[in-house]
Design an enzyme around this catalytic site. Structure first.
Site, PDB file in Angstrom:
ATOM      1  N   CYS A  45     -14.525  63.784   5.033  1.00  0.00           N
ATOM      2  CA  CYS A  45     -14.115  62.811   6.050  1.00  0.00           C
ATOM      3  C   CYS A  45     -13.759  61.464   5.435  1.00  0.00           C
ATOM      4  O   CYS A  45     -13.242  60.585   6.132  1.00  0.00           O
ATOM      5  CB  CYS A  45     -15.223  62.651   7.083  1.00  0.00           C
ATOM      6  SG  CYS A  45     -15.580  64.190   7.945  1.00  0.00           S
ATOM      7  N   HIS A  86     -15.484  55.712  10.358  1.00  0.00           N
ATOM      8  CA  HIS A  86     -15.232  57.141  10.573  1.00  0.00           C
ATOM      9  C   HIS A  86     -16.012  57.591  11.805  1.00  0.00           C
ATOM     10  O   HIS A  86     -17.193  57.286  11.958  1.00  0.00           O
ATOM     11  CB  HIS A  86     -15.666  57.923   9.329  1.00  0.00           C
ATOM     12  CG  HIS A  86     -15.816  59.382   9.590  1.00  0.00           C
ATOM     13  ND1 HIS A  86     -14.807  60.128  10.149  1.00  0.00           N
ATOM     14  CD2 HIS A  86     -16.856  60.237   9.393  1.00  0.00           C
ATOM     15  CE1 HIS A  86     -15.211  61.382  10.277  1.00  0.00           C
ATOM     16  NE2 HIS A  86     -16.457  61.461   9.831  1.00  0.00           N
ATOM     17  N   ASN A 128     -15.175  64.390  16.098  1.00  0.00           N
ATOM     18  CA  ASN A 128     -15.027  64.069  14.675  1.00  0.00           C
ATOM     19  C   ASN A 128     -13.807  64.806  14.135  1.00  0.00           C
ATOM     20  O   ASN A 128     -13.807  66.027  14.049  1.00  0.00           O
ATOM     21  CB  ASN A 128     -16.305  64.490  13.941  1.00  0.00           C
ATOM     22  CG  ASN A 128     -16.245  64.223  12.441  1.00  0.00           C
ATOM     23  OD1 ASN A 128     -15.188  63.911  11.896  1.00  0.00           O
ATOM     24  ND2 ASN A 128     -17.384  64.350  11.782  1.00  0.00           N
TER      25      ASN A 128
HETATM   26  O1  UT7 Z   1     -18.352  63.534   9.175  1.00  0.00           O
HETATM   27  C1  UT7 Z   1     -19.638  63.809   8.698  1.00  0.00           C
HETATM   28  C2  UT7 Z   1     -20.091  65.098   9.301  1.00  0.00           C
HETATM   29  N1  UT7 Z   1     -21.321  65.172   9.996  1.00  0.00           N
HETATM   30  C3  UT7 Z   1     -22.058  64.188  10.565  1.00  0.00           C
HETATM   31  O2  UT7 Z   1     -21.803  63.030  10.461  1.00  0.00           O
HETATM   32  C4  UT7 Z   1     -23.275  64.627  11.334  1.00  0.00           C
HETATM   33  C5  UT7 Z   1     -24.388  63.633  11.271  1.00  0.00           C
HETATM   34  N2  UT7 Z   1     -25.533  64.035  12.122  1.00  0.00           N
HETATM   35  C6  UT7 Z   1     -25.465  63.958  13.464  1.00  0.00           C
HETATM   36  O3  UT7 Z   1     -24.483  63.513  14.032  1.00  0.00           O
HETATM   37  C7  UT7 Z   1     -26.690  64.385  14.245  1.00  0.00           C
HETATM   38  O4  UT7 Z   1     -27.736  64.678  13.358  1.00  0.00           O
HETATM   39  C8  UT7 Z   1     -26.439  65.617  15.154  1.00  0.00           C
HETATM   40  C9  UT7 Z   1     -25.548  65.207  16.309  1.00  0.00           C
HETATM   41  C10 UT7 Z   1     -25.793  66.727  14.357  1.00  0.00           C
HETATM   42  C11 UT7 Z   1     -27.759  66.097  15.735  1.00  0.00           C
HETATM   43  O5  UT7 Z   1     -28.393  65.050  16.450  1.00  0.00           O
HETATM   44  P1  UT7 Z   1     -29.939  64.769  16.237  1.00  0.00           P
HETATM   45  O6  UT7 Z   1     -30.315  63.692  17.154  1.00  0.00           O
HETATM   46  O7  UT7 Z   1     -30.155  64.541  14.764  1.00  0.00           O
HETATM   47  O8  UT7 Z   1     -30.607  66.118  16.751  1.00  0.00           O
HETATM   48  P2  UT7 Z   1     -31.487  67.162  15.935  1.00  0.00           P
HETATM   49  O9  UT7 Z   1     -30.647  67.901  14.947  1.00  0.00           O
HETATM   50  O10 UT7 Z   1     -32.730  66.490  15.449  1.00  0.00           O
HETATM   51  O11 UT7 Z   1     -31.876  68.164  17.080  1.00  0.00           O
HETATM   52  C12 UT7 Z   1     -32.741  67.765  18.173  1.00  0.00           C
HETATM   53  C13 UT7 Z   1     -32.889  68.950  19.088  1.00  0.00           C
HETATM   54  C14 UT7 Z   1     -33.236  70.246  18.373  1.00  0.00           C
HETATM   55  O12 UT7 Z   1     -34.156  70.960  19.195  1.00  0.00           O
HETATM   56  P3  UT7 Z   1     -35.715  70.951  18.833  1.00  0.00           P
HETATM   57  O13 UT7 Z   1     -35.826  71.503  17.449  1.00  0.00           O
HETATM   58  O14 UT7 Z   1     -36.140  69.520  18.919  1.00  0.00           O
HETATM   59  O15 UT7 Z   1     -36.307  71.826  19.905  1.00  0.00           O
HETATM   60  C15 UT7 Z   1     -31.919  70.991  18.356  1.00  0.00           C
HETATM   61  O16 UT7 Z   1     -32.086  72.393  18.294  1.00  0.00           O
HETATM   62  O17 UT7 Z   1     -31.671  69.183  19.774  1.00  0.00           O
HETATM   63  C16 UT7 Z   1     -31.331  70.568  19.649  1.00  0.00           C
HETATM   64  N3  UT7 Z   1     -29.878  70.687  19.693  1.00  0.00           N
HETATM   65  C17 UT7 Z   1     -29.168  70.822  20.839  1.00  0.00           C
HETATM   66  N4  UT7 Z   1     -29.568  70.885  22.112  1.00  0.00           N
HETATM   67  C18 UT7 Z   1     -28.609  70.992  23.043  1.00  0.00           C
HETATM   68  C19 UT7 Z   1     -29.002  70.666  18.654  1.00  0.00           C
HETATM   69  N5  UT7 Z   1     -27.760  70.793  19.113  1.00  0.00           N
HETATM   70  C20 UT7 Z   1     -27.834  70.891  20.454  1.00  0.00           C
HETATM   71  C21 UT7 Z   1     -26.877  71.008  21.470  1.00  0.00           C
HETATM   72  N6  UT7 Z   1     -27.315  71.051  22.747  1.00  0.00           N
HETATM   73  N7  UT7 Z   1     -25.554  71.042  21.226  1.00  0.00           N
END
Ligand code: UT7
Length: 335
Positions: A119, A246, A276
């Site tokens: 990215c 970004h 993104n």
């Molecule tokens: O260009 C660079 C590429 N990537 C990035 O920049 C990504 C950077 N990271 C992020 O944007 C965030 O970490 C995410 C959006 C990917 C995730 O957000 P988060 O606040 O870090 O959530 P998490 O991964 O800690 O997940 C929290 C909970 C989990 O459930 P449990 O384990 O707490 O029960 C996930 O399984 O949210 C759950 N979860 C979802 N729930 C509903 C993950 N994805 C989803 C979803 N819908 N789509």
């Protein structure tokens, strides 16, 4: 004149901007019909409400041609003497995307090559364009960031599918002087291969991402790069009128703005509409914000990105006056 002073007179100056998004929109509500997720989760965790997704009839090359042609048509009347395409989702492994794009835009016999830096690819491409101009190799470069990131996730993976969209953005840079509007400041770039496994895909449909770790790293490295780019340009962070980060996650970009002490109403965003879009994200946001008036001539603008590799970067420019004939729509501040 010494070689160094000649190079100083050959700054890269932004003089055109373009954008292209596939017409097909996938809303959060659409995703809830096939993934265990909710509109509320996606919006509150990422700021995304929809993304544009290319069908099989719209390739990476097609999107790049549309954005590149618009950047050449809508800016100052110049012809590109070189083309750099930043992408991690080329249509083919070989040959590179750029020669076909150049030919379809009508740019014959020019140097044209691809560059992959996740990215951050657009900022890496801007740096190489600035280098070509400073070296006196060419006087104008078309720089395109294009990605079809919606092809990368496993279609059943709710943790990655909602994040990504497809698109292309482009700028034209020409040789000019460092003190004119549109001149790029020093471009700060970096990479760290110890994080190579944090975002990886061996093929389309097989993306793996450690979201939490990437989130922390992204905030940290974009802040460091931004501070260095501002200092290298002779700016203090309080001078910055517009932060163009970004578009990975609006929570990430809000953290970056807060940590840099940049008021949130100076942070531009179009992630709600685009998701993104990888290497396309910064030039798409520039094109949208210039069209919507969120980015005005004279605004001191800081660009910063982060991505797979891991890679990161930042640079500065004072936004120039561009004569745009067909402005694209769809940017603003986070809503
Ligand atoms: O260009 C660079 C590429 N990537 C990035 O920049 C990504 C950077 N990271 C992020 O944007 C965030 O970490 C995410 C959006 C990917 C995730 O957000 P988060 O606040 O870090 O959530 P998490 O991964 O800690 O997940 C929290 C909970 C989990 O459930 P449990 O384990 O707490 O029960 C996930 O399984 O949210 C759950 N979860 C979802 N729930 C509903 C993950 N994805 C989803 C979803 N819908 N789509």
């Amino acid at each position: 004149m010494t070689a160094a002073s000649a190079a100083a007179r050959r700054a890269a100056v932004v003089c055109g901007v373009g954008a292209a998004l596939p017409p097909h929109i996938v809303s959060n509500a659409d995703l809830t019909t096939r993934l265990e997720t909710t509109d509320e989760w996606i919006r509150s965790r990422t700021g995304i409400t929809q993304r544009h997704v290319a069908g099989t009839d719209l390739s990476t090359t097609d999107l790049a041609v549309r954005a590149g042609a618009q950047a050449l048509a809508d800016g100052e009347p110049v012809t590109a003497e070189a083309l750099v395409v930043a992408t991690t989702t080329p249509d083919r492994c070989c040959p590179a995307t750029a020669p076909s794009v150049a030919t379809r835009i009508g740019l014959t016999d020019i140097p044209a090559y691809d560059l992959a830096a996740g990215c951050t690819g657009f900022l890496y491409a801007l740096a190489t364009a600035a280098g070509l101009i400073a070296a006196g190799t060419v006087r104008t470069v078309l720089v395109i960031g294009v990605d079809r990131l919606a092809t990368l996730p496993d279609s059943d993976d709710r943790t990655t599918v909602p994040l990504f969209g497809d698109g292309a953005g482009a700028v034209v840079v020409r040789c000019g002087s460092a003190d004119e509007a549109g001149a790029l400041g020093p471009v700060v770039l970096g990479s760290d291969g110890t994080g190579a496994d944090l975002i990886r895909a061996s093929r389309p449909g097989a993306l793996h991402m450690d979201g939490g770790e990437v989130f922390r790293y992204a905030v940290d490295r974009m802040c460091t790069a931004s501070r260095r780019a501002a200092t290298a340009a002779g700016w203090v962070l309080g001078d910055i009128d517009r932060l163009v980060p970004h578009q990975a996650n609006s929570r990430i970009t809000a953290f970056v703005a807060r940590r840099l002490g940049i008021p949130d109403n100076r942070r531009l965003s179009n992630i709600a509409e685009t998701g993104n879009t990888g290497a396309a994200s910064i030039p798409l946001l520039l094109a949208h914000a210039a069209a919507d008036g969120c980015l005005q001539p004279g605004h001191r603008t800081l660009l910063t990105a982060f991505g797979a590799g891991l890679t990161w970067g930042a640079t500065t420019l004072t936004w120039p006056g561009l004569c745009r004939s067909h402005p694209p729509k769809g940017a603003g501040h986070d809503r």
